[in-house]
Design a protein around this motif. Sequence first.
Motif, PDB file in Angstrom:
ATOM      1  N   PRO A 336      23.479 -19.081  78.117  1.00 59.81           N
ATOM      2  CA  PRO A 336      22.261 -19.278  77.318  1.00 59.81           C
ATOM      3  C   PRO A 336      20.975 -19.024  78.103  1.00 59.81           C
ATOM      4  N   GLU A 337      21.004 -19.258  79.403  1.00 57.51           N
ATOM      5  CA  GLU A 337      19.808 -19.013  80.206  1.00 57.51           C
ATOM      6  C   GLU A 337      19.457 -17.522  80.226  1.00 57.51           C
ATOM      7  N   ILE A 338      20.480 -16.659  80.274  1.00 59.44           N
ATOM      8  CA  ILE A 338      20.242 -15.212  80.256  1.00 59.44           C
ATOM      9  C   ILE A 338      19.668 -14.785  78.903  1.00 59.44           C
ATOM     10  N   ILE A 339      20.249 -15.309  77.824  1.00 59.37           N
ATOM     11  CA  ILE A 339      19.749 -14.978  76.482  1.00 59.37           C
ATOM     12  C   ILE A 339      18.319 -15.478  76.315  1.00 59.37           C
ATOM     13  N   ARG A 340      18.051 -16.662  76.846  1.00 56.18           N
ATOM     14  CA  ARG A 340      16.698 -17.224  76.748  1.00 56.18           C
ATOM     15  C   ARG A 340      15.677 -16.303  77.414  1.00 56.18           C
ATOM     16  N   GLN A 341      15.996 -15.842  78.627  1.00 56.04           N
ATOM     17  CA  GLN A 341      15.078 -14.952  79.333  1.00 56.04           C
ATOM     18  C   GLN A 341      14.930 -13.618  78.605  1.00 56.04           C
ATOM     19  N   LEU A 342      16.033 -13.127  78.018  1.00 55.12           N
ATOM     20  CA  LEU A 342      16.006 -11.856  77.296  1.00 55.12           C
ATOM     21  C   LEU A 342      15.069 -11.937  76.092  1.00 55.12           C
ATOM     22  N   PHE A 343      15.251 -12.951  75.258  1.00 57.53           N
ATOM     23  CA  PHE A 343      14.411 -13.095  74.070  1.00 57.53           C
ATOM     24  C   PHE A 343      12.965 -13.402  74.449  1.00 57.53           C
ATOM     25  N   TYR A 344      12.799 -14.171  75.481  1.00 62.10           N
ATOM     26  CA  TYR A 344      11.463 -14.531  75.970  1.00 62.10           C
ATOM     27  C   TYR A 344      10.702 -13.257  76.356  1.00 62.10           C
ATOM     28  N   GLY A 345      11.337 -12.401  77.168  1.00 63.77           N
ATOM     29  CA  GLY A 345      10.697 -11.159  77.586  1.00 63.77           C
ATOM     30  C   GLY A 345      10.484 -10.203  76.431  1.00 63.77           C
ATOM     31  N   LEU A 346      11.478 -10.102  75.520  1.00 55.09           N
ATOM     32  CA  LEU A 346      11.364  -9.215  74.373  1.00 55.09           C
ATOM     33  C   LEU A 346      10.207  -9.628  73.472  1.00 55.09           C
ATOM     34  N   ALA A 347      10.044 -10.926  73.267  1.00 49.50           N
ATOM     35  CA  ALA A 347       8.943 -11.410  72.430  1.00 49.50           C
ATOM     36  C   ALA A 347       7.595 -11.034  73.032  1.00 49.50           C
ATOM     37  N   LEU A 348       7.463 -11.162  74.347  1.00 50.48           N
ATOM     38  CA  LEU A 348       6.203 -10.799  75.003  1.00 50.48           C
ATOM     39  C   LEU A 348       5.929  -9.299  74.868  1.00 50.48           C
ATOM     40  N   ILE A 349       6.968  -8.480  75.037  1.00 54.08           N
ATOM     41  CA  ILE A 349       6.788  -7.030  74.928  1.00 54.08           C
ATOM     42  C   ILE A 349       6.344  -6.646  73.514  1.00 54.08           C
ATOM     43  N   LEU A 350       6.972  -7.222  72.492  1.00 54.01           N
ATOM     44  CA  LEU A 350       6.623  -6.898  71.115  1.00 54.01           C
ATOM     45  C   LEU A 350       5.191  -7.320  70.791  1.00 54.01           C
ATOM     46  N   VAL A 351       4.800  -8.469  71.278  1.00 53.42           N
ATOM     47  CA  VAL A 351       3.439  -8.932  71.023  1.00 53.42           C
ATOM     48  C   VAL A 351       2.434  -8.007  71.684  1.00 53.42           C
ATOM     49  N   MET A 352       2.694  -7.606  72.933  1.00 59.46           N
ATOM     50  CA  MET A 352       1.761  -6.729  73.630  1.00 59.46           C
ATOM     51  C   MET A 352       1.696  -5.341  72.988  1.00 59.46           C
ATOM     52  N   LEU A 353       2.794  -4.901  72.347  1.00 55.17           N
ATOM     53  CA  LEU A 353       2.797  -3.603  71.677  1.00 55.17           C
ATOM     54  C   LEU A 353       2.040  -3.640  70.351  1.00 55.17           C
ATOM     55  N   TYR A 354       2.259  -4.702  69.577  1.00 56.43           N
ATOM     56  CA  TYR A 354       1.721  -4.735  68.224  1.00 56.43           C
ATOM     57  C   TYR A 354       0.518  -5.662  68.056  1.00 56.43           C
ATOM     58  N   ARG A 355       0.309  -6.576  69.002  1.00 53.60           N
ATOM     59  CA  ARG A 355      -0.872  -7.454  68.961  1.00 53.60           C
ATOM     60  C   ARG A 355      -1.483  -7.513  70.360  1.00 53.60           C
ATOM     61  N   PRO A 356      -2.040  -6.415  70.843  1.00 58.70           N
ATOM     62  CA  PRO A 356      -2.521  -6.380  72.231  1.00 58.70           C
ATOM     63  C   PRO A 356      -3.641  -7.370  72.519  1.00 58.70           C
ATOM     64  N   ALA A 357      -4.380  -7.779  71.502  1.00 58.23           N
ATOM     65  CA  ALA A 357      -5.447  -8.762  71.709  1.00 58.23           C
ATOM     66  C   ALA A 357      -4.923 -10.193  71.646  1.00 58.23           C
ATOM     67  N   GLY A 358      -3.621 -10.367  71.395  1.00 57.44           N
ATOM     68  CA  GLY A 358      -3.046 -11.703  71.302  1.00 57.44           C
ATOM     69  C   GLY A 358      -2.712 -12.067  69.869  1.00 57.44           C
ATOM     70  N   LEU A 359      -1.951 -13.130  69.706  1.00 54.05           N
ATOM     71  CA  LEU A 359      -1.547 -13.565  68.369  1.00 54.05           C
ATOM     72  C   LEU A 359      -2.723 -14.074  67.541  1.00 54.05           C
ATOM     73  N   TRP A 360      -3.687 -14.700  68.210  1.00 57.59           N
ATOM     74  CA  TRP A 360      -4.836 -15.271  67.492  1.00 57.59           C
ATOM     75  C   TRP A 360      -6.096 -14.987  68.301  1.00 57.59           C
ATOM     76  N   PRO A 361      -6.546 -13.746  68.288  1.00 63.86           N
ATOM     77  CA  PRO A 361      -7.730 -13.411  69.089  1.00 63.86           C
ATOM     78  C   PRO A 361      -9.016 -13.846  68.404  1.00 63.86           C
ATOM     79  N   ALA A 362     -10.103 -13.837  69.159  1.00 63.05           N
ATOM     80  CA  ALA A 362     -11.412 -14.072  68.557  1.00 63.05           C
ATOM     81  C   ALA A 362     -11.718 -12.920  67.600  1.00 63.05           C
TER      82      ALA A 362
END
Length: 370
Positions: A336-362
């Motif tokens: 589970p620790e490997i899966i946790r790191q995988l999803f954690y990193g994937l979520a950050l990559i997707l956010v930076m690709l599609y919401r580069p200013a952040g999830l809730w920017p000014a």
Amino acid sequence: MTVLTTTLQTATPGRARLGVALFMLGLLLAPWLAGAAGGNYWVRVIDFALLYLMLALGLNIVVGLTGLLDMGFIAFYAVGAYLTALLSSPHLTEQFPLLLHWFPNGLHLSILLLIPLSAVLAALCGILLGAPTLRLRGDYLAIVTLGFGEIVRILMRNLDRPVNITNGPKGISGIDPVSLFGLKFSGMHEWFGLRFSSLYLYYYLFAALLLAILFICLRLQHSRVGRAWTAIREDEDAARAMGINTRNFKLLAFAIGATFGGIAGALFAAFQGFVSPESFTLQESIAVLAMVVLGGMGHIPGVILGALLLAALPELLRSTMGPLQQALFGQVWVDPEIIRQLFYGLALILVMLYRPAGLWPARHQSGAAS
């Protein structure tokens, strides 16, 4: 057009008040909802989430408002934690007989003294870091601050010889729990027929200090100081040409951000009862920076969202991936620790690709990003 503008102006404060009311209600009920859903484990998780929130708000002043990339912010967290550990544990009196003669019962300073002492020492360290780096920007500043964070961690790891101050990699244990006005934050408590652990008391202590930090951040952001920080972030040369003393304002940003880190460190030491260098690694600095970037740099509600997500999501994945595999496949195929790191990193990559200013920017950042 005039009617629409008037409507928006009158609606916005109402929405703001509603948002504040919902936030306060959620803050008040969170430990009881978490305890009912998953027991004390999840209450402990949200306790740590509040500590990360304090760190993220402090780093947001440096990175989000002033535009200074700080990769060693966790060092101020370590400074506050170790100062609290040294002044509220038997370690120093055991190592120095002279101190034992002066304090036969040991050093047991109150948290009411330890929090301001940790804040002041962390602020001094922030100035110490900021002063030689005033001319650095971007990657160069990131490398220097990263080095500072590692220096502090290695120093804590090796200050056990020739004089044992930090107990080296073994860490310092036996730290006093918080005690306020005769109420000890340890063991079980029962009020009005409700029986609960000290985790709830720590939660409300953390929440009270978090609200104070939030108030300070909001006042600073909308003050002359906050506008000066924003000007430095947008264009430091232009800010200097407009008469802003960039040197002093950058030092102030480092000092105030470090102050919040020191406060969080003092609370962490008292809450955990143990500190060691392994709690203040580069990975922790990156995690706090990711919270600020993920939520929306310079936007306090976004930083709160990012900190809560990245503090709670990994624990949620850790606790669900094992049982989910067991239910689907009859056994655990992947740690589970490997899966946790995988999803954690994937979520950050997707956010930076599609919401580069952040999830809730000014608003101005959101408009610029789109």
